[in-house]
Design a protein around this motif. Structure first.
Motif, short mmCIF file in Angstrom:
data_model
loop_
_atom_site.label_atom_id
_atom_site.label_comp_id
_atom_site.label_asym_id
_atom_site.label_seq_id
_atom_site.Cartn_x
_atom_site.Cartn_y
_atom_site.Cartn_z
N GLU A 93 43.26 31.88 37.10
CA GLU A 93 42.79 31.25 35.86
C GLU A 93 44.09 30.53 36.60
O GLU A 93 45.46 30.54 37.10
N LEU A 94 44.25 29.17 35.96
CA LEU A 94 45.91 28.17 36.73
C LEU A 94 46.63 28.10 35.08
O LEU A 94 46.32 27.58 33.49
N GLY A 95 47.76 27.70 35.08
CA GLY A 95 48.71 27.69 34.06
C GLY A 95 48.63 28.70 32.90
O GLY A 95 47.94 28.67 31.97
N ALA A 96 48.25 30.18 33.19
CA ALA A 96 48.05 31.27 32.72
C ALA A 96 49.18 32.04 31.59
O ALA A 96 48.29 32.76 30.76
N GLY A 97 50.24 31.59 31.32
CA GLY A 97 51.05 32.04 31.01
C GLY A 97 51.26 32.91 31.01
O GLY A 97 51.70 33.84 31.33
N THR A 98 51.49 33.86 29.15
CA THR A 98 50.48 35.05 28.98
C THR A 98 49.66 35.76 29.87
O THR A 98 49.72 36.89 30.01
N ALA A 99 48.67 34.90 29.55
CA ALA A 99 47.31 35.47 30.81
C ALA A 99 46.82 36.62 30.26
O ALA A 99 45.84 37.41 30.78
N LEU A 100 46.11 36.06 28.73
CA LEU A 100 45.65 36.74 27.84
C LEU A 100 43.91 36.66 28.65
O LEU A 100 43.49 37.49 28.47
N PRO A 101 43.71 35.50 29.09
CA PRO A 101 42.55 35.49 29.26
C PRO A 101 41.94 35.94 30.51
O PRO A 101 40.97 36.83 30.58
N SER A 102 43.31 36.88 31.64
CA SER A 102 42.35 36.93 32.96
C SER A 102 42.89 38.43 32.06
O SER A 102 41.91 39.15 33.04
N ILE A 103 43.34 38.99 31.55
CA ILE A 103 43.85 40.20 31.36
C ILE A 103 42.19 40.88 30.36
O ILE A 103 41.24 41.55 30.49
N MET A 104 41.22 39.96 29.57
CA MET A 104 40.38 39.93 28.84
C MET A 104 39.26 39.72 30.16
O MET A 104 38.47 40.98 30.43
N ALA A 105 38.88 39.34 31.05
CA ALA A 105 37.88 38.83 32.05
C ALA A 105 38.08 40.85 33.16
O ALA A 105 37.07 40.95 32.97
N GLY A 106 39.37 41.35 32.70
CA GLY A 106 39.66 41.86 34.10
C GLY A 106 39.38 43.81 33.34
O GLY A 106 38.55 44.09 33.58
N LEU A 107 39.12 43.49 31.64
CA LEU A 107 38.93 44.84 31.31
C LEU A 107 37.58 44.62 31.08
O LEU A 107 36.68 45.18 30.54
N LEU A 108 37.66 43.41 31.03
CA LEU A 108 35.23 43.20 30.75
C LEU A 108 34.69 43.33 32.19
O LEU A 108 33.20 43.14 31.43
N GLY A 109 34.92 43.45 33.32
CA GLY A 109 33.75 43.62 33.98
C GLY A 109 34.29 42.45 35.35
O GLY A 109 33.07 42.38 36.18
N ALA A 110 34.70 41.88 34.88
CA ALA A 110 35.22 40.53 36.57
C ALA A 110 35.14 41.53 37.61
O ALA A 110 36.29 42.36 37.63
N SER A 111 34.80 40.85 38.61
CA SER A 111 34.97 41.54 40.47
C SER A 111 36.39 41.72 40.71
O SER A 111 36.77 42.74 41.23
N ARG A 112 37.28 40.50 40.47
CA ARG A 112 38.46 40.11 40.95
C ARG A 112 39.43 38.77 39.35
O ARG A 112 37.73 38.17 39.57
N VAL A 113 39.99 39.59 39.92
CA VAL A 113 40.83 38.44 38.66
C VAL A 113 42.56 37.67 39.24
O VAL A 113 43.12 39.09 40.12
N VAL A 114 42.75 36.36 39.34
CA VAL A 114 44.57 35.70 39.87
C VAL A 114 44.27 35.71 38.41
O VAL A 114 43.63 34.55 38.80
N ALA A 115 45.85 35.83 37.95
CA ALA A 115 46.48 34.83 37.13
C ALA A 115 47.53 33.55 37.55
O ALA A 115 48.49 34.15 38.66
N THR A 116 47.79 32.36 37.74
CA THR A 116 48.42 31.20 38.29
C THR A 116 49.29 31.19 37.14
O THR A 116 48.36 30.49 35.68
N ASP A 117 50.25 30.08 37.71
CA ASP A 117 50.96 29.79 36.51
C ASP A 117 52.10 29.48 38.09
O ASP A 117 52.99 29.66 38.64
N TYR A 118 53.44 28.39 37.25
CA TYR A 118 54.01 27.76 38.28
C TYR A 118 54.77 28.50 38.89
O TYR A 118 55.60 29.96 37.88
N PRO A 119 55.72 28.78 39.57
CA PRO A 119 56.18 29.67 40.70
C PRO A 119 57.21 29.62 40.18
O PRO A 119 58.71 29.75 41.29
N ALA A 120 58.06 29.91 38.75
CA ALA A 120 59.22 30.39 38.10
C ALA A 120 58.90 31.62 38.25
O ALA A 120 58.31 32.64 37.63
#
Length: 319
Positions: free
Chosen positions: A123-150
């Motif tokens: 995920e690019l520009g993930a913010g809260t990472a909600l879509p990444s979290i949903m993907a992680g809960l529902l069976g994705a093999s690997r998830v990386v949530a990214t956003d600006y490195p602040a």
């Protein structure tokens, strides 16, 4: 229900739709809709009828004005819609009626599957990472949530992932548990130096890329294209899913989707359409004139894929 009906402020003891309506402009102005939720340092509850427990989503506290101008300290409707699309197709709940979900009656997007099971996700520009979290809960093999490195953004995403990626949040009675390795990484779009271990080790590594509400800065479109190209696999089945709100105007989004711009990095639009917060759909139009109240209700959904000439051939790498 409306797309925004799953979001509540954490102070609410029981997450019912009535609790959140009092904080919504829609209570007074039926045609208006809240398109950004919460503010810096606040917490929200995301209550899906298909997860065993509501998710607790923390919002970042920007360290200064430069961080605040990135608007990663809100949860945007684009993330809500992408999370619902992922949930609908990954759980196979396509039989829903309109009362159950804003994503029930997909017509213009027919044939597009947002099933992430067994897929590697960035995920690019993930913010809260909600879509990444949903993907992680529902069976994705690997998830990386990214956003600006602040520091504030990265900490918030890591806290959200740690709080919500747990077996007890998975859909009740399903075989789906958090099997994926969900990690958080700082990444500035277009910044892809060979010396960066994350960038080099993940070149063309992801089956799916998410980009939710990343289109409001036209000066960043070229950098966003570069990052999508760099991380997306070279296979014919690789896809990037883009969801964006029109709150800053349609003209600012136009340049991202042009065939000339996407073609520079070997990408093209496979499907593009619009959906509002109540599930109505229409064809994509970049030059439609609407007032801000109407404009806030609508989002663009697009699926990007590799142009055939840029797809990797077995045993051969194309750059």
């Amino acid at each position: 229900m409306s797309l925004t009906s799953r979001i509540f402020f954490e102070e609410s003891d029981t997450p019912e739709p009535e609790d959140f309506l009092s904080d919504s402009l829609g209570t007074v102005f039926p045609d208006d809709v809240t398109n950004q939720h919460g503010d810096a340092g606040e917490s929200l509850i995301y209550a899906s009828p298909y997860l065993a427990k509501p998710l607790h989503i923390e919002l970042a506290g920007p360290a200064g004005e430069a961080d605040r101008r990135l608007f990663s300290h809100h949860l945007w409707n684009s993330s809500l819609l992408l999370a619902e699309l992922i949930e609908k197709d990954s759980l196979g709940v396509s039989g829903l009626d309109q009362a159950d979900s804003a994503t029930a009656n997909m017509t213009l997007g027919s044939g597009v599957s947002f099933d992430i099971r067994g897929k590697s996700i960035l995920e690019l520009g993930a913010g809260t990472a909600l879509p990444s979290i949903m993907a992680g809960l529902l069976g994705a093999s690997r998830v990386v949530a990214t956003d600006y490195p602040a520091a504030a953004f990265i900490k918030t995403m890591r806290d959200n992932v740690a709080r919500n990626i747990r077996p007890e949040f998975s859909p009740p009675g399903s075989q789906t548990t958090p099997k994926s390795s969900v990690t958080v990484q700082g990444h500035a779009w277009g910044d892809l130096p060979a010396s960066d271990l994350f960038c080099e080790s993940n070149r063309h590594s992801f089956d799916r890329i998410f980009a939710a509400d990343c289109l409001w800065m036209p000066w960043q479109h070229n950098n966003l294209h570069k990052s999508i190209d760099h991380f997306l696999k070279r296979g014919a089945d690789a896809r990037c899913w883009v969801v964006g709100g029109f709150h800053t105007g349609r003209s600012k989004m136009k340049g991202f989707f042009t065939s000339e711009a996407l073609g520079q990095v070997g990408l093209k639009v496979e499907r593009i359409w619009e959906r509002d917060c109540d599930g109505r759909e229409r064809e994509w139009s970049w030059d439609m004139e609407e007032d801000i109240t109407v404009r806030k209700r609508w989002l663009v959904i697009a699926e990007l894929r590799r142009i055939e000439d840029h797809v990797a051939v077995v045993g051969q790498q194309i750059y």
